[in-house]
Enzyme design. Structure first.
Site, PDB file in Angstrom:
ATOM      1  CB  SER A   1      59.667  35.226  28.776  1.00  0.00           C
ATOM      2  OG  SER A   1      59.319  34.134  27.871  1.00  0.00           O
TER       3      SER A   1
ATOM      4  CE  LYS B   1      60.614  33.437  31.779  1.00  0.00           C
ATOM      5  NZ  LYS B   1      61.404  32.225  32.206  1.00  0.00           N
TER       6      LYS B   1
ATOM      7  CG  HIS C   1      55.557  32.982  30.769  1.00  0.00           C
ATOM      8  ND1 HIS C   1      56.623  32.092  30.377  1.00  0.00           N
ATOM      9  CD2 HIS C   1      55.357  33.884  29.555  1.00  0.00           C
ATOM     10  CE1 HIS C   1      57.101  32.486  29.142  1.00  0.00           C
ATOM     11  NE2 HIS C   1      56.337  33.468  28.557  1.00  0.00           N
ATOM     12  CG  ASN C   2      58.803  29.479  32.333  1.00  0.00           C
ATOM     13  OD1 ASN C   2      58.688  30.638  31.591  1.00  0.00           O
ATOM     14  ND2 ASN C   2      60.275  29.079  32.687  1.00  0.00           N
TER      15      ASN C   2
ATOM     16  CD  GLU D   1      58.102  28.324  27.426  1.00  0.00           C
ATOM     17  OE1 GLU D   1      58.850  27.583  27.346  1.00  0.00           O
ATOM     18  OE2 GLU D   1      58.054  29.566  27.852  1.00  0.00           O
TER      19      GLU D   1
END
Length: 468
Positions: A128, A181, A184-185, A188
């Site tokens: 990222s 990940k 995480h997104n 986000e």
């Protein structure tokens, strides 16, 4: 001389990560399925003598020191499987493939098992930071076989962001790297939507100008809200459209349709599978879907015109309300995301270390923020706690939750959509309620489907004959 590592896939992220590797005195071989892309990249970076161009996979694999370490930065899904099948005949036992695309974690686990049977190590590594992060220092999230991951970390940590330690560590077993990940997104998505809703309130309820909104976000970035997304939001409101005679801001010329690449949807789907609430992430995803209905929205906006009027308030008062609303929403969105990681760690046997994950996210990645220091501290002794139980976040919520209620109340009354902000508040109110109306829901289920229920006054499972 053999290269230390190889990289397949010279799109922008791949090119930038190669330049990152080369800048750390790491010899790297590159391969791309289209020859022209490789030739142009090498021509543009002719001074980088530690980048070796190759034009077929056999040459590429042969150029690497053994055991070979190969990063795949190709489009997720079928293209990854295709590339594995193409490169596999040239690999040898103990070679390591590192998938750094946005692969679905279950695909990663499948590939890991298939390649292990052939003696090849497979690592799923989330990356990222966007194009700039890939070049200057991303956050790296490798997971899988720990022995294999520890073989590549000494090399890759040279490329990672520093905050203050390298933003890379072993994420956990199986598909942990890509799962982390993915979440995480998802966070986000929520973070970006909450920021957008605060902007909408500032503009359409308080009537702030673009200049005032810029000052608002610049001040946010000097508080507990300091983060990459807040920082770039402030910068967006300084960027003028120099091609237009009115010299207005580019942000005002951009069509209000937000796109995505699928990881937000995966996060919501996996949360549903786990039975864990990610209401803010789901609301942010739905908000993007709603934004894509531009033609329908344009027609319906004429049928149901808004009659809201800007409320002139002292700038300092607006700052305090919106700062408190944004801070509360951000904390609650992170709480949902971290809780999902905690539950997934047990359900999928990932053995995640939430404190270390938060430390990796402190630099390089899109959701990097000062808040992650406190999240890392919160999970340093217990991966199962809810962030709202921690003194630091409890104090911030108690001081700011009223501002979130104020912002939401005004937006609702004026017809301003605030899907993510209202979702965070609903999550907070639900999690802090000893009694929810789910007793009625369960009674209804028992009425029409004999699904039974539990009682508050005695042990056991019960069923009522609700009708004669």
């Amino acid at each position: 001389m053999k290269s230390n590592i190889g990289l397949v896939g010279l799109a922008v992220m791949g090119q930038n990560f190669v330049l990152n590797l080369a800048s750390r005195n790491i010899a790297v071989s590159v391969y791309n399925r289209t020859r022209d892309t490789t030739e142009n990249f090498i021509k543009e970076n002719a001074e980088k003598t530690n980048i070796k161009a190759t034009y077929d996979l056999k040459e590429f694999v042969s150029s690497l020191e053994v055991p070979r370490k190969i990063i795949l930065l190709v489009k997720a899904g079928r293209p990854v499987d295709d590339m594995i099948n193409q490169i596999l005949p040239y690999l040898e036992k103990n070679d390591i493939l590192i998938d750094s695309g946005n692969s679905f974690f279950k695909d990663t686990e499948r590939r890991m098992i298939e390649l292990a049977a052939k003696g090849i190590e497979y690592i799923g590594m989330g990356i990222s930071g966007g194009e700039k992060g890939a070049l200057l220092g991303p956050a790296l999230m490798p997971g899988g076989n720990k022995d294999a991951v520890m073989k590549v970390i000494p090399l890759l940590e040279k490329t990672a962001a520093l905050a203050p330690t390298p933003c890379i560590c072993y994420m956990g077993k199986n598909g942990a790297g890509h799962f982390v990940k993915m979440v995480h997104n998802g966070i986000e998505y929520a973070d970006m939507q909450i920021i957008a809703e605060i902007y909408d309130i500032a503009k359409n309820i308080y009537g702030l100008s673009n200049e005032q909104i810029q000052k608002l976000f610049a001040r946010f970035d000097d508080t507990e809200l300091s983060s990459y997304l807040i920082e770039i939001t402030a910068k967006i409101f300084t960027h003028k459209d120099e091609n237009q005679s009115d010299n207005g801001l580019i942000v005002d010329k951009i069509v209000d349709v937000a796109e995505g690449k699928g990881t937000g949807k995966w996060t919501v789907q996996e949360a549903l599978n786990l039975g864990t609430p990610v209401s803010a992430i789901a609301a942010a995803l739905q908000a993007r879907y709603l934004s894509s209905a531009k033609s329908e929205r344009k027609i319906l906006s004429t049928k149901y015109p808004k009659k809201s009027k800007a409320q002139k308030e002292d700038f300092e008062k607006v700052f305090q309300i919106l700062k408190g609303a944004l801070l509360s929403g951000k904390i609650l969105a992170y709480t949902e995301g971290m809780d999902m990681l905690s539950k997934a760690s047990k359900e999928y046997h990932l053995e995640l270390n939430l404190s270390e994950i938060a430390k990796v996210w402190r630099g390089g990645c899109i959701i990097r923020s000062t808040m992650l220091n406190h999240i890392a501290d919160a999970y340093s002794t217990d991966d199962t706690i809810n962030m709202l139980n921690q003194p630091y976040f409890k104090d911030l919520i108690e001081k700011n939750i009223l501002h979130l209620r104020q912002a939401i109340s005004m937006a609702v009354l004026e017809g301003i959509p605030i899907a993510a902000l209202s979702a965070t508040l609903s999550y907070f109110d639900s999690m802090t309620s000893n009694q929810l109306p789910a007793n009625l829901t369960q009674a209804q289920r028992d009425f029409f489907g004999a699904h039974t229920y539990k009682r508050i006054d005695k042990e056991g499972t019960f069923h009522t004959e609700w009708e004669d």
